[in-house]
Design an enzyme around this catalytic site. Structure first.
Site: not given
Ligand code: SF4
Ligand SMILES: Cc1cc2nc3c(=O)[nH]c(=O)nc-3n(C[C@H](O)[C@H](O)[C@H](O)COP(=O)(O)O)c2cc1C
Ligand code: SF4
Ligand code: SF4
Ligand code: SF4
Ligand code: SF4
Ligand code: SF4
Ligand code: SF4
Ligand code: SF4
Ligand code: FES
Ligand code: FES
Ligand code: FES
Lengths: 614, 181, 577
Positions: C282, C285, C302, C361, C506
């Site tokens: 990244e 880039e 990400c 995810k 996250c």
């Molecule tokens: S926990 Fe929330 S902020 Fe982290 S990758 Fe997943 S969706 Fe995105």
């Protein structure tokens, strides 16, 4: 364009003269929604044709008017003489009677049913002493052409607005309304002037005046009658309210089920704008006010003011917690007053005639009149306007002329789904906001449904709960789930599954719902249950203990039996959909109770009164 | 969806499938013209205030509010489709299911109820073979209940399309149905 | 200040406070269910719909919901009268009458706010019975299960989705007893523009919204002798997994690694490794774009929730996010190509499991373009909560475990990678590398504190090698929307922007242990991550020795052809319906 108060007075005078010169006889044809439904359109046409035929174009004029309130006798027509003021009112008019009606002018026509004027013209000299009704709200409804601004001007239309904006300060207007003691006719009875004062005290460039024309109470139709019959009165009053609180924008939230009222309001708004009675610099006083219509979309709860505001904002009509009250933070978070149609319909008269005049009518705590939509099992179904403090007896047995078909009075339901049922012993209650509340009912918006011995009160409570269930917004627990459980318990009782425990739970749950619900809908939804339980406990007990419904309504509790009058004609057996009836031809028949689904077909079919229903 | 129309939703008088936007350009133009006449701006909150009148207009045009129409309205106002659906499903006036040629609505308001509207409704259900809220298979009738048209003096009242029948008894049900085209 | 008394005790609180807050100040707990307040994001969900919090207020005809009734001077409040208590119980009785009483088999068992209240208020019998709502269970997506029969209509999910995230999936639909929260047309989530961020799941007090449970698939893989099963753990997991075992502070990385080995994974790797890899790609880039002065700002990529968000709602802008894959997908690609080759295992015989703080995810791993190895690069994704449950199931006493180290070569990471778990972390990590690369030095001052914290949108101008780089950080999709709209209108002139779908990043992901409205937990997680960063000797991605090695052995250099093949992706415009 009417640019100032003087021009208004001149214009009204001019129209009066012109009217007087135009025709001698006026024929009012009741063209409200209900009138049209009852068939007044062909009658209107027949009368028009007849005038032509009789060559009396210059002399006789037909006027389409709103609801006369004489719903029991529709289609209705009134013929009046402009000079003498004499008039005759006809009921159950037919096309065939048109010729005679046109011909006889203000004298009763042969072959047509003339109605007593007393019901309708309480202000007549000869009725003055025993008149039960009084007309403030309905002063023009059914008497003028609602589609004509001129006719409204003749009745001192817009004089109140002119007086307010040119001779009074906003605070004076508010003081007058406060002094008049006018209370909200939408149900709650909140002092109107006080509400305006709250909004007026808010410092904000933008404020709103809303007219609540959602009229959701099923069985109530006075707001519709006013909007269809006297739309300018509401516009004028809203402008006065705007002046009082410092708002330049008004919104009428009207239910989509009222297309005719919408049409007439649109006409009235256009007319008022053209004459400068709405718009910029009204009466040259530097006051701007305009308004628009917003439509409801079939949700009773949108009559609740916060829900109504959300609905205007394009959201689901879910109420929100108050405070903040709309007068502080309402539409688009701006100070907003929400008032009912009938409330507004009182305002102009109060401004014109003064608070003292108004306070003399009605009771000390609830001055003025109240319009009721009298319906159900009463002889004279209709719109009645009576001074506050009139007894239920005077309304039902006086104005309403008693119960239909000679049946016995059982109960009267006031306040719609939020109200309660009152029985015969309460008939002498002088009604106002407090007295009805004390009896566990409500003034509500003015629906008044009379019930007779053929109505089952448990079933009525179930009916209202079904309504609430349908109309609950579903937001809060007590209303969304609690009312469902109440409904199920009532269903159990109506279908013979009720126990004494059901009754007890019904009572405690009802009270808890009232105590906890978020908005007025839930807070009042158990009222029909509690009031019928209080007033008609015996009926509940009968359903539970004897598994019987004396009124013969709860069909799961009915038994059909065949008595000795049976001649054995077999008609019933042939009609029974489940073959529950057996018997020899010419012999007495019997009903197999296990098979019978209580459809009542046999009861209707038997020509010998040989089937008993119990 | 797709080009060929075979869903059968068009049986009713109004347009009945979810393809309505593309298939009926005139109607779409009508709706578009109406919406373009509104003061739609950048503020989502303000635009939302126009939603209900747009839905009234759209339902007036199509007879109901299929999803494609909901989305069209949503996009023009800058709202999420879910907001539009939330509103439609809240108000009983709006429907996303095609309705029949004739809308028969039995008033179930209090005045009509005490005068026996339930029996009238039951008879309609029996004769038409559908329940309250349903449409007959041939798309001719949609049966519904409503709460008071304000003609309580004529209770029980039945409204067929824009026509009001007063003092209805179960025996009149057959005639009322026959009256419909 | 407003003075009032609650249960005869005087208290004074600020004007505008609620009875609930005033009672809290006196140490009086009033039960709540629909109400939730997330202090660090300035979010308060105050619908007043459950009515569980009602109290008696003198002079008021009916009970007052304490969560939304403002205090007034001289108010006299009683929270524990029989009337209030009975009403509160009745509210629960009613909710239970329309609720499947499936606690034993419910995903939310022992984490359920309704269940807790029922216990706390001593509900020992079912008072009301009657019809219960029946809605089909939505299990059509990889991430979230919606079982609305358990929904209590608190509408917290609606606030999460519409107000915080502004994704606009959930709305109250229908009314009365039938009212419920659903997407448009009451369709399944996978047919909507849902980002699968899982913030609705995090908000739901009951078992109506839960993650799709994939633990069984993991057990099956672990028991399959023919498979090599490797696991990767995301940065934010280590800061939260301990909470499930009573460890409320600090990262429990070492214990977690030990636990994972005990579960039977063949290799325990770290997503942090590929986080470093992400920074390499990244940042490369970023520098390219800055040099070219084109296609700026560059947006991080990400977070799969964020990716899906812009694909649906900003399809005109899909060329500005970095094309770098997320660390999870880089890991999958590297594991099943580079690593599989290295250990001589066929990619189809390898199972890659991810442990993520995230529900998006799960969905990301199922996107069809993530098949660098010929098949799915990441096979199974479980959340932090699911891992915790697996530990419990396996009888692993987490709190008693010894620390151990990740396996090599995909286990080595830097402090820069660890802070990926907090909002602002990715950008800070990129800046550390960019600064070094642009200056050609090994800079000491590498804490870019301006981009840290819970504030909605944070901006900073960083001077790197005599160049002003204007950066912005947003967490929460509602804040992301604000930034995007500014970019779209040309109002903003940023060079680089980091966006994380979840408010706070996250560490507050939809798969993390439930915080039940206690945002002090989030602060602790954030502190834990930055402490882990500071504790590392290597804190810059490009200095990770294993990263250097993998470029030497495999990719050549950042932005190489091979890197593009395996470490970069593309986006596609999706419907905005
Ligand atoms: S926990 Fe929330 S902020 Fe982290 S990758 Fe997943 S969706 Fe995105
Ligand atoms: C469920 C519910 C329905 C209501 N429906 C109406 C209505 O149809 N018309 C109306 O004027 N007021 C209705 N109200 C009362 C309004 O909320 C509000 O109090 C009223 O419009 C205020 O006007 P007023 O002060 O002039 O009466 C309703 C209230 C509730 C709780
Ligand atoms: S009381 Fe009923 S209508 Fe009012 S907010 Fe609660 S659920 Fe909605
Ligand atoms: S119809 Fe009446 S008279 Fe005839 S068989 Fe039946 S009960 Fe007897
Ligand atoms: S009530 Fe109906 S089912 Fe019962 S016996 Fe009579 S016809 Fe038959
Ligand atoms: S949601 Fe809560 S109360 Fe309901 S079944 Fe699950 S754990 Fe039990
Ligand atoms: S606590 Fe009671 S309900 Fe729960 S498992 Fe034990 S016995 Fe069963
Ligand atoms: S996962 Fe995120 S986007 Fe999807 S419904 Fe929940 S809050 Fe909305
Ligand atoms: S799904 Fe969960 S968060 Fe959403 S309203 Fe229902 S109970 Fe509340
Ligand atoms: S005459 Fe119109 S309502 Fe009765
Ligand atoms: S109740 Fe049926 S028309 Fe009013
Ligand atoms: S917590 Fe107060 S009403 Fe739900």
């Amino acid at each position: 364009m009417i640019e100032n108060a003087k021009q208004l007075a001149e214009k009204a005078d001019g129209i009066r003269k012109e009217h007087a010169g135009r025709s001698k006889i006026g024929i009012l044809v009741s063209m409200g929604t209900c009138g049209i439904a009852a068939g007044t359109t062909p009658i209107l046409n027949a009368i028009r044709d007849e005038i032509k035929k009789q060559g009396r174009d210059g002399e006789v004029e037909v006027i389409e008017t709103g609801c006369m309130g004489l719903c029991h006798s529709e289609p209705t027509v009134e013929v009046f003489d402009r000079e003498s003021g004499a008039s005759v009112i006809y009921g159950q008019v037919t096309e065939q009677q048109a010729a005679a009606i046109v011909e006889s002018g203000s004298k009763p026509a042969a072959g047509a049913t003339a109605l007593s004027r007393g019901w309708y013209y309480p202000e007549d000299e000869e009725n003055k002493d025993n008149a039960l009704q009084a007309r403030i709200v309905l002063r023009n409804t059914g008497r003028i052409n609602p589609q004509s601004l001129e006719e409204y001007l003749v009745q001192d239309g817009y004089a109140a607005l002119a007086k307010a904006v040119t001779t009074m300060k906003p605070q004076d207007v508010i003081d007058t309304i406060i002094a008049s003691g006018l209370r909200g006719r939408g149900g709650g009875g909140f002092p109107t002037g006080k509400k305006w004062a709250f909004a007026a005290a808010q410092k904000n460039d933008t404020k709103y005046v809303i007219c609540n024309a959602d009229e959701g109470d099923p069985g109530a139709f006075m707001d519709r009658a006013v909007l269809e019959g006297d739309p300018h009165a509401v516009l004028e009053a809203m402008a006065i309210a705007g002046y009082a609180i410092g708002a330049t924008k008004g919104i009428i939230y009207i239910r989509a089920e009222y297309p005719l009222a919408i049409e007439r309001l649109n006409i009235a708004i256009d007319q008022a704008r053209k004459e400068g009675l709405l718009g910029k610099n009204i009466f040259g006083a530097g006051f701007d006010f305009d308004l628009e219509l917003k439509y409801g979309a079939g949700a009773f709860v949108c009559g609740e003011e916060t829900a109504l505001i959300h609905s205007i904002e394009g959201m689901r009509g879910e109420p929100t917690f108050k405070p903040p009250f709309p007068a502080i933070s309402g539409l688009w978070k701006k100070p907003t007053i929400v008032n009912n149609v009938e409330t507004y319909a009182n305002v102009c008269a109060i401004i014109r005639k003064g608070a003292d005049w108004f306070k003399k009518i009605g009771t000390a705590g609830s001055p003025g009149t109240k319009v009721f939509a009298l319906a159900g099992k009463v002889n004279k179904v209709g719109l009645v306007e009576v001074p506050m403090g009139t007894t239920l007896r005077d309304i039902i047995f006086g104005v309403g002329e008693g119960i239909k078909d000679g049946r016995a009075f059982k109960a009267v339901q006031t306040g719609g789904p939020s109200g309660g049922c009152l029985k015969a012993t309460e008939l002498d209650t002088a009604i106002d906001y407090e007295s009805l509340k004390a009896l566990g009912s409500m003034m509500g918006s003015g629906g008044m449904i009379v019930m007779d011995e053929d109505d089952c009160m448990v079933n009525i409570a179930r009916f209202f709960l079904e309504f609430t269930l349908d109309e609950s917004c579903g937001k809060c627990t007590p209303c969304r789930i609690g009312n469902k459980r109440l409904y199920e318990m009532l269903q159990d009782i109506c279908e013979g599954r009720g126990t004494m425990e059901t009754l007890e739970k019904l009572d405690t749950l009802s009270r808890t719902i009232k105590d906890t619900a978020l908005c007025g809908l839930g807070q009042t939804s158990p009222n029909p249950v509690l009031s019928t339980m209080a007033q008609f406990k015996d009926e509940y007990l009968q359903h539970i203990q004897e598994k019987k419904c004396a009124a013969g309504v709860c069909h799961k509790l009915i038994t059909y039996t065949i008595n000795e009058s049976c001649v054995g004609c077999t008609l019933c057996a042939r009609n029974c959909p489940v073959d529950a009836i057996s018997g020899e031809r010419k012999g007495r028949h019997v009903i197999d109770q296990d098979k019978c689904i209580k459809c009542g077909v046999c009861f209707e079919a038997c020509k010998f009164h040989a089937i008993d229903k119990s | 969806m797709g080009d060929a129309c075979s869903c059968g939703g068009c049986v009713g008088s109004k347009i009945g499938c979810d393809n309505v936007l593309d298939k009926f350009p005139e109607q779409k133009a009508d709706l578009e013209k109406y919406m373009d006449s509104l003061p739609i701006g950048k503020e989502k909150e303000a635009n939302r205030g126009l939603l209900i009148q747009c839905l009234h207009k759209a339902q007036g045009i199509y007879g109901y509010l299929p999803e494609s129409v909901q989305l069209f309205v949503a996009n023009k106002l800058g709202l999420h489709l879910s907001e539009v659906y939330g509103v439609i499903s809240f108000y009983s006036y709006f429907t996303d299911i095609p309705v029949g040629e004739n809308k028969i609505n039995v008033c179930l308001g209090t005045a009509c109820f005490v005068k026996g509207a339930d029996k009238v409704m039951a008879e309609f259900e029996r004769v038409l073979g559908v329940k309250d809220g349903q449409t007959t298979e041939n798309g001719k009738f949609t049966l519904g209940g409503l709460r008071c048209v304000g003609a309580c003096s004529l209770a029980p009242v039945v409204m067929v399309n824009d026509r009001v029948y007063g003092n209805v008894t179960p025996a009149m049900v057959g005639d009322i149905i026959a009256d419909c085209k | 200040m407003i003075n009032l008394t609650i249960n005869n005790q005087p208290v004074s609180v600020e004007e505008g406070s609620t009875i609930l807050e005033a009672a809290g100040k006196l140490g009086i707990r009033i039960p709540t269910l629909c109400h939730i307040k997330l202090d660090c994001f300035n979010v308060e969900h105050r619908v007043g719909s459950c009515r569980v919090c009602v109290v008696e207020v003198e002079g008021r005809p009916n009970l007052a919901p304490s969560c939304c009734t403002p205090v007034m001077e001289g108010m006299v409040v009683k929270t524990n009268t029989i009337r209030a208590i009975n009403a509160r119980r009745t509210m629960l009785d009613l909710i239970l009458s329309d609720h499947p009483k499936d606690c034993l088999t419910c995903e939310k068992n022992l984490e359920c706010e309704l269940q807790n209240l029922a216990q706390e208020m001593g509900l020992h019998r079912i008072v009301y019975e009657g019809e219960q709502s029946t809605y089909p269970k939505d299990m059509a997506n990889e991430s979230i299960v919606r079982d609305l029969n358990k929904c209590i209509m608190c509408r917290r999910c609606e606030t999460a989705c519409n107000e915080i995230q502004t994704v606009g999936i959930l709305s109250g639909v229908r009314r009365g007893f039938e009212a419920v929260v659903a997407p448009s047309g009451e369709r399944p989530l996978n047919e909507t523009k849902c980002t699968f961020c899982g913030q609705c799941v995090a908000a739901c007090p009951v078992g109506a919204l839960t993650e799709m449970d994939h633990t069984y698939a993991v057990w099956r893989a672990l028991n399959d002798k023919t498979k090599t099963v490797v696991v990767q753990t995301a940065p934010a997991v280590r800061a939260a997994i301990g909470e499930m075992f009573g460890i409320m502070e600090g990262c429990t990385t070492g214990k977690m690694v030990t636990g994972l080995r005990m579960l039977g994974f063949d290799k325990v790797f770290d997503t942090d490794f590929t986080a470093d890899l992400t920074i390499m790609e990244e940042t490369h880039e970023l520098i390219e774009r800055v040099k070219a002065g084109k296609n700026l700002p560059i947006l991080t990529s990400c977070c799969p929730g964020w990716v899906k968000f812009f694909e649906h709602q900003f399809p005109d802008m899909i060329n500005i996010p970095s094309s770098a894959k997320s660390p999870q997908q880089m890991f999958g690609a590297v594991a099943k190509t580079f690593y599989a080759e290295k250990i001589g295992v066929k990619p189809e015989d390898m199972v890659v499991v991810s442990v993520m703080p995230c529900l998006a995810k799960k969905y990301e791993a199922s996107r069809e373009e993530f098949n660098s190895s010929g098949a799915r690069d990441v096979d199974i994704v479980i959340s932090t909560r699911e891992l915790g449950k697996m530990f419990q199931e396996a009888g692993i006493l987490f709190e008693k475990l010894e620390d151990s180290e990740y396996d090599s070569p995909l286990g080595e990471s830097t402090g820069a990678a660890v802070i990926f778990g907090a909002t602002g972390g990715v950008l800070e990590a990129a800046l550390r590398t960019a600064a070094d690369w642009l200056t050609g030095e090994d800079l000491k001052d590498i804490d870019f504190k301006a981009v840290r914290g819970f504030e909605a949108i944070r901006e900073a101008t960083v001077n790197v090698a005599g160049m002003d780089i204007k950066v912005a950080v947003a967490s929460g999709l509602g804040n992301a929307r604000k930034l995007l709209e500014k970019i779209r209108s040309g109002e903003a002139d940023y060079t680089a922007i980091e966006i994380m779908a979840c408010p706070g990043g996250c560490l507050n992901g939809g798969g993390q242990p439930y915080i039940h409205g206690d945002t002090s937990i989030l602060k602790k997680r954030m502190d834990a991550l930055y402490a882990e960063d500071t504790g590392k000797t290597i804190r810059k991605s490009h200095q990770n020795p294993d990263i250097k090695k993998i470029y030497e052995e495999f990719f050549g250099e950042p932005g190489s052809h091979k890197a593009h093949e395996l470490l970069h992706t593309h986006y596609k415009a999706r419907t905005n319906a």
